[in-house]
Design an enzyme around this catalytic site. Structure first.
Site, PDB file in Angstrom:
ATOM      1  N   GLY A 204       0.988  -1.270   0.141  1.00  0.00           N
ATOM      2  CA  GLY A 204       0.407  -0.164  -0.051  1.00  0.00           C
ATOM      3  C   GLY A 204       0.770   1.239  -0.021  1.00  0.00           C
ATOM      4  N   LYS A 280      -9.710   0.775   4.767  1.00  0.00           N
ATOM      5  CA  LYS A 280      -9.452   2.065   4.738  1.00  0.00           C
ATOM      6  C   LYS A 280     -10.162   2.945   4.658  1.00  0.00           C
ATOM      7  CE  LYS A 280      -6.429   3.580   1.602  1.00  0.00           C
ATOM      8  NZ  LYS A 280      -5.474   4.613   1.143  1.00  0.00           N
ATOM      9  N   LYS A 322     -10.266   9.298  12.167  1.00  0.00           N
ATOM     10  CA  LYS A 322     -11.673   9.102  12.282  1.00  0.00           C
ATOM     11  C   LYS A 322     -11.292   7.898  13.449  1.00  0.00           C
ATOM     12  CE  LYS A 322     -11.601   8.788   7.319  1.00  0.00           C
ATOM     13  NZ  LYS A 322     -10.317   9.620   6.414  1.00  0.00           N
ATOM     14  N   THR A 385     -18.179  16.112  -1.537  1.00  0.00           N
ATOM     15  CA  THR A 385     -19.470  16.165  -1.607  1.00  0.00           C
ATOM     16  C   THR A 385     -20.397  17.062  -1.405  1.00  0.00           C
ATOM     17  OG1 THR A 385     -17.647  15.473   0.308  1.00  0.00           O
ATOM     18  CG2 THR A 385     -18.485  13.134  -0.785  1.00  0.00           C
TER      19      THR A 385
END
Length: 550
Positions: A204, A280, A322, A385
């Protein structure tokens, strides 16, 4: 000319006469010299003019001090066939010269009023950092002029091959990159040198960068563990090319499979573990909660338990912002994993458990930057968003450097929080990225608002509401004093959660997760729907009118 004079003198001594008068030799010599000189100048200038009209790009050069003038004078004479400098942009408040190399010097205000003939501006790497540290609005003004900004290599890297085609156009990461991080290399070298280090999620973005940054510390061996075959193969090819001396192993394994992980620990006997493997993507995990729990919680638990069993020296867990007051499954599972790490840290064992917590990483796989780039390349629209949504950002190399630094700190159980700077509005990020391509937001590329996705916050937090921080020896790393202090009563909750996850019992797993992480409060995205009457949309519309005028 000197040779002719000598021959003429020899001829005179032998024949008592001269072939030509000495004065004539001098006159003809000077005439020949000037003819040859002007012929060379004419040929060179003609070549420059022809190339400038065909392929050599016209550029501005940015200067901030008198020292820059000397650098550019040398570059223009050495690399005039690579780029055609048509003027200079001066950011110095004090008046310098009016012309350099017979080229005009502009202020940014004058550049706005002039009819720009260049589409690019070249900035030295050092000056770019100074501008960002002092006044980042300068870069925004240059982008507003639809100028592409290119970085000149550092002075020590200049050579005869430097050309405009080899210059790197600045990226959004360059605009947001902060001052370089100072690492305690001596301490880190003593910690990682000659050690066998296991990195999970090594294929990653974070995992692969951790691997690369470990290389200078000369580890004995690095174990690259990931379940993604193709990305792991890609990082192996990169390591073979860039670090042929590195001793490493690439292993396909899933952190949910404890039996397979045990084989890895038994075979390679790692001494340090960096655990970056995780699911994630927030909306994806909202639709697949049991998978999020299985990887983020159970997978972390598997690795942490084996680290204790095999007496690993240090276990560094990569968490996320988060996990603070989570509103989504991904954040809640990460918080559950943090609690389990803290539970092990409370026990008397030889492993030092460290948790690192930071925000979004620029350019990481699946992040907003690659997504926006793809939308811009396709001609838009760029989808955001919500007009007010903000996020903390840091670059991949900055995040991984701090992970390595934090890995050498503490006595175990600490949650290290990184200084993420100020949060950034995603809509502003979109505007910058569009301008970096030389286009105008909402004119050349439209920006549309799609509404918050399931589990998504408007604002991320790095610390819970009642948490405080303690400083460390590193200015960008703080210790979070969590109010959710671990106690033995949570052992039962952790055990029950693991049982339900193993059974794939979604409902009971979620119930147990909410008991273990009481601050987990899912949000209703309908509360944040974007409508045309939203005052934020009206504000964005006003930005659009300004963009169209530009």
């Amino acid at each position: 000319m000197v040779s002719v004079l000598i021959l003429n003198q020899i001829y005179y001594l032998t024949r008592s006469e001269k072939l030509i008068l000495d004065a004539g030799v001098v006159i003809y010599g000077f005439i020949s010299f000037f003819l040859l000189f002007f012929f060379r100048v004419l040929v060179k200038r003609t070549y420059q003019i022809i190339n400038s009209t065909i392929s050599i790009p016209s550029v501005y050069a940015l200067i901030t001090s008198r020292a820059d003038i000397l650098i550019w004078e040398g570059l223009i004479s050495e690399h005039s066939d690579s780029f055609n400098v048509v003027g200079f942009v001066n950011l110095d408040d004090q008046k310098m010269l009016t012309r350099i190399h017979n080229l005009p010097i502009y202020t940014i205000a004058q550049l706005k009023e002039s009819n720009s003939i260049a589409k690019s501006i070249i900035v030295s790497d050092e000056k770019l950092q100074q501008i960002k540290d002092n006044n980042n609005s300068v870069l925004a003004e240059l982008l507003d002029l639809k100028l592409k900004i290119y970085k000149l290599p550092k002075i020590e890297n200049y050579d005869s091959t430097t050309s405009f085609s080899s210059l790197k156009e600045i990226k959004i990461e360059d605009l947001l990159q902060r001052s370089p991080i100072k690492l305690n290399n001596l301490k880190l070298s003593s910690l990682y040198k000659d050690k066998t280090i296991l990195v999970t999620g090594a294929a990653g973005s974070i995992g692969s960068e951790i691997v690369k940054q470990l290389v200078p510390f000369a580890p004995k061996k690095i174990i690259l563990l990931d379940q993604a075959e193709t990305p792991l193969h890609d990082i192996a090819l990169c390591l073979d090319k860039d670090y042929p001396q590195l001793n490493y192993e690439k292993l396909i394994a899933n952190v949910r499979n404890k039996k397979r992980l045990r084989e890895v620990f038994t075979t390679y006997q790692p001494q340090i573990v960096f655990h970056g493997a995780a699911y994630k993507h927030v909306p994806m995990m909202e639709a697949n909660p049991i998978e999020s729990l299985s990887v983020n919680f159970r997978g972390t638990r598997n690795l942490a338990e084996l680290s204790t069993e095999y007496k690993i020296e240090r276990f560094v867990f990569v968490s996320t912002d988060k996990a603070v007051n989570p509103t989504n499954i991904m954040g809640a599972t990460k918080r559950a994993a943090e609690i389990f790490i803290q539970s092990l840290a409370k026990q008397d064992n030889q492993t030092t458990f460290i948790t690192t917590r930071f925000g979004n990483v620029l350019g990481s796989n699946g992040s907003v930057i690659p997504h926006f780039k793809k939308q811009i390349q396709e001609g838009g629209p760029v989808t955001v968003t919500h007009p007010e949504i903000t996020r903390y950002f840091m670059t991949i190399d900055e995040a991984c450097q701090l992970v390595l630094e934090a890995g050498g700190m503490g006595n175990g159980g600490e949650i290290y929080v990184f200084d993420m700077g100020s949060p950034i509005k995603i809509v502003n990020l979109a505007h910058h990225m569009i301008r970096l391509t030389g286009l105008i937001p909402n004119k050349d590329i439209a920006i549309e608002f799609s509404g918050l996705r399931p589990g998504e916050k408007l604002f991320e937090e790095l610390l819970a509401d009642k948490e405080t921080t303690l400083p460390t020896h590193h200015e960008k790393i703080m210790i979070a004093q969590a109010t959710h202090t671990y106690d033995s009563s949570q052992d039962f909750q952790l055990t029950k959660l693991l049982e339900f996850v193993k059974q794939n019992n979604i409902n009971e797993s979620l119930k147990q997760l909410k008991q273990l992480v009481p601050e987990y409060q899912p949000i209703d995205v309908n509360d944040f729907k974007v409508s045309e009457s939203d005052p934020n949309i009206q504000k964005i519309a006003s930005y659009t009118e300004v963009d169209k005028k530009n």
